[in-house]
Design a protein around this motif. Structure first.
Motif, short mmCIF file in Angstrom:
data_model
loop_
_atom_site.label_atom_id
_atom_site.label_comp_id
_atom_site.label_asym_id
_atom_site.label_seq_id
_atom_site.Cartn_x
_atom_site.Cartn_y
_atom_site.Cartn_z
N VAL A 1 41.65 48.31 55.82
CA VAL A 1 40.61 47.37 56.24
C VAL A 1 41.17 45.95 56.10
CG1 VAL A 1 38.70 48.88 55.54
CG2 VAL A 1 39.61 47.21 53.91
N ASP A 2 40.48 45.03 56.76
CA ASP A 2 40.88 43.62 56.65
C ASP A 2 40.21 42.95 55.45
OD1 ASP A 2 42.47 43.46 59.10
OD2 ASP A 2 40.55 43.81 60.12
N ALA A 3 39.06 43.49 55.06
CA ALA A 3 38.31 42.89 53.95
C ALA A 3 37.35 43.92 53.38
CB ALA A 3 37.54 41.66 54.42
N VAL A 4 36.92 43.70 52.14
CA VAL A 4 35.86 44.51 51.55
C VAL A 4 34.81 43.56 50.99
CG1 VAL A 4 37.32 46.49 50.99
CG2 VAL A 4 37.04 44.65 49.30
N LEU A 5 33.59 44.05 50.90
CA LEU A 5 32.49 43.29 50.32
C LEU A 5 32.18 43.91 48.97
CD1 LEU A 5 30.20 43.11 53.49
CD2 LEU A 5 32.10 41.60 52.85
N SER A 6 32.32 43.14 47.91
CA SER A 6 32.19 43.73 46.58
C SER A 6 31.81 42.68 45.55
CB SER A 6 33.52 44.41 46.19
OG SER A 6 33.38 45.19 45.03
N GLY A 7 31.78 43.11 44.30
CA GLY A 7 31.48 42.22 43.19
C GLY A 7 31.96 42.85 41.90
N GLY A 8 31.83 42.11 40.81
CA GLY A 8 32.15 42.64 39.50
C GLY A 8 33.63 42.94 39.31
N PRO A 9 33.91 43.95 38.48
CA PRO A 9 35.31 44.23 38.12
C PRO A 9 36.18 44.70 39.28
CG PRO A 9 33.82 45.90 37.21
CD PRO A 9 32.98 44.78 37.71
N ILE A 10 35.58 45.21 40.36
CA ILE A 10 36.37 45.62 41.52
C ILE A 10 37.08 44.41 42.12
CG2 ILE A 10 36.30 46.62 43.83
CD1 ILE A 10 35.88 48.65 41.62
N LEU B 1 42.16 41.19 42.85
CA LEU B 1 42.86 39.92 42.66
C LEU B 1 44.02 40.07 41.68
CD1 LEU B 1 39.83 37.45 42.43
CD2 LEU B 1 41.20 38.04 44.43
N GLU B 2 43.82 40.87 40.64
CA GLU B 2 44.89 41.09 39.67
C GLU B 2 46.09 41.79 40.30
OE1 GLU B 2 44.52 44.25 36.64
OE2 GLU B 2 44.78 42.68 35.14
N THR C 1 32.55 52.71 34.66
CA THR C 1 33.26 52.41 35.90
C THR C 1 34.76 52.67 35.79
OG1 THR C 1 33.60 50.08 35.29
CG2 THR C 1 31.57 50.63 36.50
N GLU C 2 35.22 52.99 34.58
CA GLU C 2 36.64 53.23 34.32
C GLU C 2 37.49 52.01 34.69
OE1 GLU C 2 37.79 56.91 36.16
OE2 GLU C 2 36.69 58.12 34.71
N GLN C 3 36.99 50.85 34.27
CA GLN C 3 37.71 49.59 34.45
C GLN C 3 38.14 49.05 33.09
OE1 GLN C 3 38.30 48.27 37.48
NE2 GLN C 3 37.06 49.72 38.63
N LYS C 4 39.14 48.20 33.08
CA LYS C 4 39.55 47.56 31.84
C LYS C 4 38.45 46.60 31.36
CE LYS C 4 44.46 47.58 33.13
NZ LYS C 4 45.63 46.71 33.44
N PRO C 5 38.14 46.59 30.06
CA PRO C 5 37.11 45.68 29.56
C PRO C 5 37.37 44.22 29.92
CG PRO C 5 37.66 47.29 27.88
CD PRO C 5 38.65 47.49 28.99
N GLU C 6 38.64 43.82 29.93
CA GLU C 6 38.94 42.42 30.24
C GLU C 6 38.60 42.07 31.69
OE1 GLU C 6 43.03 44.58 29.81
OE2 GLU C 6 41.03 44.62 28.88
N LEU C 7 38.68 43.06 32.59
CA LEU C 7 38.29 42.81 33.97
C LEU C 7 36.78 42.65 34.08
CD1 LEU C 7 40.56 45.22 36.07
CD2 LEU C 7 40.82 42.76 35.71
N VAL C 8 36.05 43.49 33.35
CA VAL C 8 34.59 43.37 33.36
C VAL C 8 34.17 42.04 32.75
CG1 VAL C 8 32.43 44.40 32.55
CG2 VAL C 8 34.35 45.87 33.17
N ARG C 9 34.83 41.65 31.67
CA ARG C 9 34.51 40.40 30.98
C ARG C 9 34.77 39.19 31.87
NH1 ARG C 9 37.44 41.39 27.07
NH2 ARG C 9 35.88 42.39 25.73
N ALA C 10 35.75 39.29 32.76
CA ALA C 10 36.13 38.16 33.60
C ALA C 10 35.20 37.96 34.80
CB ALA C 10 37.57 38.35 34.10
#
Length: 309
Positions: free
Chosen positions: A179-188, A193-194, A260-269
């Protein structure tokens, strides 16, 4: 021998009679986002258990899958977005709202964005024309608001190739160029970006504004009517979890990262979700007006009739 067996059976029956009632089993389904944070926290911190509820949290790939899961009895309670819920009700599914969850606010609006694949330029609404964009479920909150954003900026939504893309798969579809883009929010968003495979695009929800409910907890009317005590216990647990999150955001970060099986630091950011345990007819009415303007509802939906007692 027979006497010993009789005493053993009697003792077992006495212990069973003295033990607390078995907790009621409730399966709760939500997508891989922070919007059901109150349920996650209530499950992880013994709040549901204290209320006499045996809760199992289940991740659902697409928000639009939640109403069918409720109707098929795969779930007792789900976390549909307001738009998915209203479309299901408009289509004849007898669902009711049992408690509130996340709602739109300045920080969450700012954090719900288009993430653009590196090498692609999308800076404004007109740039989406001809592009392939992943949305987390047709008819879901983000999809509806994105269409509104396009329309208010004079862009024909039909000129954008929208495809359903679950939250967990978004980093991969960006990385592979699907895809060219996704629409999202939060840790995703933070995860993409990371990985340095995408960059921030238009903050389309922030441009629109609003403070309506994003998702809330829903059930079939039959289940809610048959289980009024469980509904009240569930509401009490959600209210207690919301107060706990308000007092200590780290509690929510831990539970959201786990679910969500995400890193806590990603959720915190990422911008924190805000929660209201109550759901009102006025909140649903905001979405009804918006969806009618997009011709997404065929019949006449009464918001007040969609609230469980």
């Amino acid at each position: 021998m027979k006497k010993s067996l009789a005493f053993a059976l009697a003792g077992g029956l006495t212990a069973l009679a003295m033990s607390p009632a078995l907790a009621q089993k409730i399966r709760i389904g939500c997508t891989s986002s922070a919007d059901c944070g109150t349920a996650m926290v209530a499950a992880d911190n013994g709040i549901f258990e204290k209320m006499g509820l045996d809760v199992e949290m289940t991740r659902i790939a697409l928000n639009s899958n939640i109403p069918p899961a409720l109707l098929s009895n795969s779930l007792e309670i789900g976390g549909p977005t307001s738009s998915v819920f209203l479309q299901a009700a408009d289509g004849g599914l007898d669902l009711v709202a049992v408690a509130g969850a996340s709602y739109m606010h300045e920080a969450s609006n700012e954090g719900t964005v288009a993430v653009i694949r590196d090498g692609v330029t999308i800076e404004k609404a007109a740039d989406f024309a001809g592009k392939k964009v992943g949305v987390p479920g047709f008819g879901a909150y983000i999809h509806i608001l994105f269409v509104r954003y396009l329309m208010e900026n004079g862009v024909d939504p039909a000129s954008v190739n929208l495809v359903e893309t679950s939250f967990p798969s978004m980093p991969d579809v960006i990385r592979t160029g699907a895809v060219d883009a996704v629409l999202s929010g939060g840790p995703i968003v933070a995860r993409i970006l990371e990985s340095k495979t995408g960059h921030l695009g238009p903050k389309f929800v922030s441009e629109l504004g609003g403070d309506a409910p994003i998702i809330f907890y829903a059930a079939t009317r039959d289940w809610a009517t048959a289980n009024p005590e469980a509904v009240q216990k569930f509401r009490a647990a959600i209210a207690e979890a919301a107060a706990l999150i308000e007092a200590d955001r780290e509690v929510a970060i831990a539970s959201v990262a786990k679910f969500t099986e995400q890193k806590p630091e990603l959720v915190r950011a990422t911008p924190p979700s805000k929660y209201k345990p109550e759901i009102t007819a006025d909140g649903l009415g905001w979405w009804l007006d918006l969806m009618k303007k997009q011709n997404l509802l065929q019949g006449s939906v009464d918001a007040a009739n969609l609230l469980a007692p």
